[in-house]
Design an enzyme around this catalytic site. Structure first.
Site, short mmCIF file in Angstrom:
data_model
loop_
_atom_site.label_atom_id
_atom_site.label_comp_id
_atom_site.label_asym_id
_atom_site.label_seq_id
_atom_site.Cartn_x
_atom_site.Cartn_y
_atom_site.Cartn_z
N GLY A 259 0.81 -1.21 0.00
CA GLY A 259 0.00 0.00 0.00
C GLY A 259 0.85 1.26 0.00
CG ASP A 260 3.49 1.74 3.11
OD1 ASP A 260 2.40 2.22 3.48
OD2 ASP A 260 4.17 0.96 3.81
#
Length: 321
Positions: A259-260
């Site tokens: 997600g980062d």
């Protein structure tokens, strides 16, 4: 320059095992990795790999093992001094890509340290095109701290992205923010929806509930929402429309940090002037590449396959009036 803020950084230790995780049993890992981590640090590492300038802001004392790890990967950072070492987080990655993550609470920040961190962020933000406020808040930090920082940054004309969860996400979305990046569980939680029901809709390829939830957030923040949905891809909703991006097939090794990487991919594309659909395409390509790597390694640009990411405009997603 893209500035990231990680109030609760970590050293991320990843153990890969050849079979399923067995509770109460002794198992041996087939590999082990240690990476400098925390969501903002992860974003900065991906951004740096793309050739865009970045600085990671975080609390850590001189000589902390995390700073040694950041020096080893040549990531620029700015810090405030704190007592105690940065926390260690542990991830167990199974052969099929299933990951179990155990996060330590982190070092408490008192009022003086929090004021110093706030002042450092505001000083560094003067040179930034984006400021990404990322991750959990450590003990001692009020839930509305991201909201307080965002208010000051927005008032100074800065563009702000926020990636957090729980009460800090609820507080952060009570005012203007340029970009919010929740996953499906966080999206459901922040609007008070049933997470299981939203997950069932996504599994059935019905993304209307994701768009509806995203629009509810946009009504609060006046920005955009990048909702990452795991293997289903991601949905970007803005003032002008909504798009779905589906990732290419990969063999997942660790979803930690994916997600980062998606947030970084969006900011990288936006920094080059890409359209909203192409920002989404970049986000999903970076997230998929990260999930194919062990631990929280940042994906190298050579691994980014934007051509294999399918992007479609979602029907019925008319511009927000």
């Amino acid at each position: 320059m893209i500035l990231t803020v990680t109030a609760n950084p970590s050293l991320d230790r990843t153990l890969e095992i050849s079979g399923p995780l067995l509770r109460g049993e002794v198992q041996r890992s087939v590999s082990a990795r240690a990476e400098p981590g925390g969501k903002g640090v992860n974003v900065s590492r991906v951004v740096a790999g793309s050739g865009i300038a970045t600085v990671a802001v975080l609390p850590a004392h001189a000589g902390d093992p995390l700073l040694s790890a950041l020096d080893a990967v040549a990531l620029p950072y700015r810090t405030i001094d704190i007592d105690g070492d940065v926390r260690n987080n542990v991830t167990v990655a199974e052969a099929d890509g299933t990951t179990t993550k155990i996060n330590a609470p982190g070092n408490a920040l008192g009022p003086a340290e929090l004021n110093e961190l706030t002042a450092l962020i505001l000083a560094c933000a003067a040179d930034a095109s984006w400021i990404a406020l990322c991750g959990s808040l450590p003990p001692g930090v009020p839930d509305d701290w991201y909201r307080t920082i965002a208010d000051r940054l927005v008032a100074n004309g800065c563009r702000v992205a926020i990636d957090t969860s729980g009460a800090p996400l609820g507080a952060a979305t009570s005012g203007p923010v340029d970009l919010i990046k929740p996953n499906d569980e966080e999206l459901a939680e922040v609007i008070g929806a049933d997470a299981a029901e939203l997950a069932r809709a996504i599994a059935a390829r019905d993304f209307c509930p994701v768009v509806a939830a995203s629009r509810e957030l946009i009504a609060r923040t006046q920005g955009s929402v990048l909702a990452t949905l795991g293997a289903a891809g991601a949905v970007l909703t803005s003032q002008t429309g909504s798009w779905l991006a589906t990732p290419p097939p990969i063999v997942p090794r660790s979803t930690v940090g994916a997600g980062d990487a998606s947030l970084a991919g969006y900011l990288i594309a936006e920094s080059s002037g890409a359209t909203e659909p192409d920002r989404l395409r970049s986000a999903v390509a970076y997230g998929a590449a990260a999930a194919s790597l062990a631990g929280t390694q940042p994906p190298h640009p050579a691994l980014i396959d934007t051509d294999s990411v399918a992007v479609v405009e979602l029907s019925g997603a008319a511009p927000i009036q």
